[in-house]
Enzyme design. Structure first.
Site: not given
Length: 252
Positions: A146, A160
């Site tokens: 992540s 993103y």
């Protein structure tokens, strides 16, 4: 290219590292090899960089091979796992470091670029995680990636961060779905880290401003993140499960 393993009392553990030819993925390859792992270095583009990662793994004391595969292509990923099992007899950890970044204000998002980002970061994560969930051996680990930018709300990061929010959801749910398998599932969420992916398109002033934000007053390095990867992939980190580890020097 294949390198010979260093002698060990037992068969080395085996990892697949996607995006293993560059940045955090490449440093994770080297760090795992230093712990004696055999590593399958997955790459999408540059065979030369992938072979350099294989050579670094050998120098670190491990064994490695390079295998090209698009992480969003389920047939290619299945073949990637097949090669790992044929070459090393199984898979004990999957480090899914492959990803791409696209930044833009929401009002200006190019939807084709967004689709390409999501194909790699979301579909690719599902494809790799699905294969890992089927094949990682008991006592193993699945590590997804992540970003600490999820909590920082930087302008232009919506495309993103949205993709990485999906990764965190996959992580938490898959960890619970693996009940009874003795396989951990965690996500590593780096803060600003000095990789080509992060530095591309940023001027010196922006980089300096971001480097000053953590209390440690510097950017992270791929080696910082690889240490977290090595811990979570190993038996030492096996009690950590279903977590998002924000490896960011304290940035908030």
């Amino acid at each position: 290219m294949t390198t010979e393993p260093r002698p060990t009392a037992e068969a080395p553990r085996v990892a697949i590292v996607t995006g293993g030819s560059r940045g955090i993925g490449r440093e994770s390859v080297r760090r795992l090899a230093a712990d004696g792992w055999s590593v399958v270095v997955n790459y999408a583009g540059s065979a030369k960089e992938a072979e350099a990662a294989v050579a670094e793994a050998a120098d670190a004391g491990g064994r490695a091979i390079a295998v090209r595969a698009d992480v969003a292509d389920e047939k290619a990923v299945a073949t990637l796992f097949d090669v790992a099992e044929e070459e090393f007899d199984g898979v004990d950890a999957v480090v899914h470091a492959a990803g791409r970044m696209y930044l833009a204000p929401v009002a200006d998002v190019d939807l084709d670029a967004l689709d390409a980002l999501h194909r790699t970061n979301i579909r690719g994560t599902f494809v790799v995680a699905r294969e890992a969930a089927r094949r990682v051996r008991a006592g193993g680990a699945i590590l997804l990636f992540s970003t600490s930018a999820i909590g920082l709300a930087f302008p232009n990061y919506a495309p993103y961060v949205a993709s990485k929010g999906a990764v965190e959801a996959i992580t938490l749910i898959l960890a619970r779905e693996m009940r009874g398998r003795d396989v951990t599932v965690n996500a590593v969420a780096p803060g600003p880290t000095a990789t080509a992916l992060f530095l591309d398109g940023k001027d010196e002033e922006t980089v300096a401003r971001l480097a000053s934000q953590p209390p440690l007053e510097r950017l992270g390095t791929p080696a910082d993140i690889a240490e977290v990867v090595a811990f979570l992939a190993s038996p030492r980190g096996h009690w950590v499960n279903g977590q998002v580890v924000r490896a960011n020097g304290g940035i908030v």
